[in-house]
Design an enzyme around this catalytic site. Structure first.
Site, PDB file in Angstrom:
ATOM      1  N   GLN A   1       0.836  -1.202   0.000  1.00  0.00           N
ATOM      2  CA  GLN A   1       0.000   0.000   0.000  1.00  0.00           C
ATOM      3  C   GLN A   1       0.868   1.249   0.000  1.00  0.00           C
ATOM      4  O   GLN A   1       1.927   1.285   0.600  1.00  0.00           O
ATOM      5  CB  GLN A   1      -0.889   0.016   1.252  1.00  0.00           C
ATOM      6  CG  GLN A   1      -1.975  -1.046   1.273  1.00  0.00           C
ATOM      7  CD  GLN A   1      -2.863  -0.888   2.494  1.00  0.00           C
ATOM      8  OE1 GLN A   1      -3.219   0.209   2.887  1.00  0.00           O
ATOM      9  NE2 GLN A   1      -3.210  -2.003   3.114  1.00  0.00           N
TER      10      GLN A   1
ATOM     11  N   ASP B   1      -6.392  -8.038   9.557  1.00  0.00           N
ATOM     12  CA  ASP B   1      -6.389  -7.226   8.346  1.00  0.00           C
ATOM     13  C   ASP B   1      -7.102  -7.985   7.236  1.00  0.00           C
ATOM     14  O   ASP B   1      -7.172  -9.221   7.266  1.00  0.00           O
ATOM     15  CB  ASP B   1      -4.955  -6.882   7.915  1.00  0.00           C
ATOM     16  CG  ASP B   1      -4.901  -5.638   7.035  1.00  0.00           C
ATOM     17  OD1 ASP B   1      -4.789  -4.531   7.583  1.00  0.00           O
ATOM     18  OD2 ASP B   1      -5.001  -5.785   5.808  1.00  0.00           O
TER      19      ASP B   1
ATOM     20  N   ALA C   1     -12.717  -6.266   8.866  1.00  0.00           N
ATOM     21  CA  ALA C   1     -12.521  -5.843  10.248  1.00  0.00           C
ATOM     22  C   ALA C   1     -13.841  -5.789  11.020  1.00  0.00           C
ATOM     23  O   ALA C   1     -13.902  -6.220  12.183  1.00  0.00           O
ATOM     24  CB  ALA C   1     -11.838  -4.479  10.273  1.00  0.00           C
TER      25      ALA C   1
ATOM     26  N   ASP D   1      -6.875   1.113  13.560  1.00  0.00           N
ATOM     27  CA  ASP D   1      -6.246   2.136  12.708  1.00  0.00           C
ATOM     28  C   ASP D   1      -6.747   1.956  11.272  1.00  0.00           C
ATOM     29  O   ASP D   1      -6.012   1.495  10.402  1.00  0.00           O
ATOM     30  CB  ASP D   1      -4.723   1.993  12.786  1.00  0.00           C
ATOM     31  CG  ASP D   1      -3.993   3.036  11.950  1.00  0.00           C
ATOM     32  OD1 ASP D   1      -4.611   4.059  11.608  1.00  0.00           O
ATOM     33  OD2 ASP D   1      -2.812   2.805  11.634  1.00  0.00           O
TER      34      ASP D   1
ATOM     35  N   CYS E   1      -7.187   8.717   9.669  1.00  0.00           N
ATOM     36  CA  CYS E   1      -6.318   9.420   8.721  1.00  0.00           C
ATOM     37  C   CYS E   1      -7.151  10.199   7.710  1.00  0.00           C
ATOM     38  O   CYS E   1      -6.696  10.499   6.614  1.00  0.00           O
ATOM     39  CB  CYS E   1      -5.377   8.437   8.016  1.00  0.00           C
ATOM     40  SG  CYS E   1      -6.212   7.119   7.109  1.00  0.00           S
TER      41      CYS E   1
END
Length: 398
Positions: free
Chosen positions: A204, A254, A283, A303, A343
């Site tokens: 990524q 993940d 998730a 996260d 983010c």
């Protein structure tokens, strides 16, 4: 190029040049006179920006096909935007990182905040990965790579064209090797006592997220002797840092099997494979299942990717953050710790905190907020551009 050689773009009378004079780096298409001449300027051309009274504001990278039509490069209209100019910008960025870090593993250029709008450069020792997410940088990419090699001495430079911003700029998605040879295997990167495997060609973004480094370190201080759950783990970010600081065990969740393979490789290189496990899956599904299993952890970290990457996505994104908080809070032991991250630059700190607290409350828990974390200092924030302060990490005790 002399002052007269630059094409000129001009602000509309309704546009306010004061913000640009104070350092705001973006000029939107709807603020500019976009006549046939302006629209005919090739994407990525350096142009002279003037206010409505023909006062010069500086030199701008221009792209008539982008919503952000202009990106301020230099307020000096006499500047020469070329290789020497890039060398000076990169040398300034490098001087900061050299002062902050004892090894060359960091974000070297953080776009507007380092004076290179739309440009991301991450460094992995002798390898650098460039994301040129603006048309002007694509036009000057050969000079940028050459300047980067001169300033840093890196022997391999990769172009990563996977950034969301490139599509918005009308740029291609073709990765390339600009110097040297691409690494044949993922590279080990040591941070906070942990070893991470960075896949620079198939992973990524640029291969590893440096921005969470200080938040990994803070969370890891709470991990000694704990059972740790790291959701949206990527290559093991929080989990491996926790193991390095004495966590009893860590479970990484993940959706990407490839990312979890890299996380297992990192744990093995640390000698921590016996305390590390992975679980692949969506998730939300895994969090729901763990709640039904009545699993409990001393430290839970979530996260996720940007649920609110733009203002139109904000409402749905905040609902997603609330759901993450609700599902994860129920997995935290009494007196344990919950770390929630965002983010999404469209979700400011207040909005994100509110969503997290609603989720924690809906889980029937009460929280102390211990710490608010942001991106590390190799991701400096341009105060005039709120979007550059995208990362938030909230550490709660439940």
């Amino acid at each position: 190029m002399t002052d007269a050689d630059f094409p000129v773009i001009r602000l509309l009378p309704k546009a306010k040049p004061q913000a640009i004079r104070r350092g705001y780096p973006w000029i939107y298409a709807n603020e500019l006179v976009m006549d046939r001449r302006s629209r005919g300027i090739p994407a990525g051309t350096v142009v002279r920006l003037e206010d409505a009274e023909r006062g010069v504001l500086g030199l701008v990278g221009f792209n008539a096909d982008s919503k952000i039509a202009g990106r301020m490069l230099d307020p000096d209209p006499e500047a020469v935007i070329g290789r020497d100019w890039l060398v000076a910008k990169l040398a300034r960025a490098l001087a900061l990182r050299t002062r902050l870090f004892d090894r060359p593993y960091y974000r070297l250029v953080h776009a507007e905040a380092d004076g290179l709008p739309g440009v991301i450069i991450d460094r992995f020792g002798d390898v650098a990965v460039i994301q040129p997410n603006a048309a002007w940088a694509e036009v000057l990419l050969a000079d940028l790579a050459s300047a980067l090699a001169e300033v840093t001495g890196v022997t391999t430079i990769l172009k990563n064209a996977g950034g969301r911003g490139r599509a918005l700029e009308g740029l291609d998605d073709a990765d390339a090797v600009l110097l040297g040879e691409a690494p044949a295997a993922p590279l080990p990167v040591e941070m906070n006592g942990a070893t991470y495997m960075a896949d620079l060609t198939g992973g990524q973004k640029t291969g590893l997220f440096y921005d969470q480094r200080p938040n990994h370190a803070f969370a890891a201080r709470l991990a000694e002797g704990q059972q740790v759950l790291d959701v949206f783990s990527h290559v093991g970010g929080f989990a491996l840092a926790a193991l390095a600081q004495g966590a009893q065990a860590a479970l990484a969740v993940d959706g990407s099997a490839a990312a979890l393979d890299l996380a297992r490789d990192g744990a093995a290189r640390m000698g921590a494979q016996g305390r590390f496990a992975t679980r692949q899956g969506d998730a939300f599904d895994v969090l729901t299942a763990m709640g039904q299993e009545e699993a409990r952890f001393g430290l839970v970290v979530c996260d996720p990717p940007a649920f609110a990457p733009s203002k139109p996505a904000l409402e749905a994104g905040l609902r997603a953050y609330e759901r993450v908080a609700r599902l994860s809070a129920g997995l935290v032991e009494e007196g344990g710790y919950l770390v929630l991250c965002s983010c999404s630059h469209a979700a400011d700190l207040s909005s994100f905190t509110g969503a997290c607290l609603r989720g924690i409350g809906r889980a029937g828990r009460r929280a102390q907020l211990l710490h608010t974390g942001f991106a590390g200092p190799d991701h400096p924030l341009l105060p005039q551009l709120a979007e550059s302060g995208y990362l938030k990490a909230l550490v709660f005790r439940l």
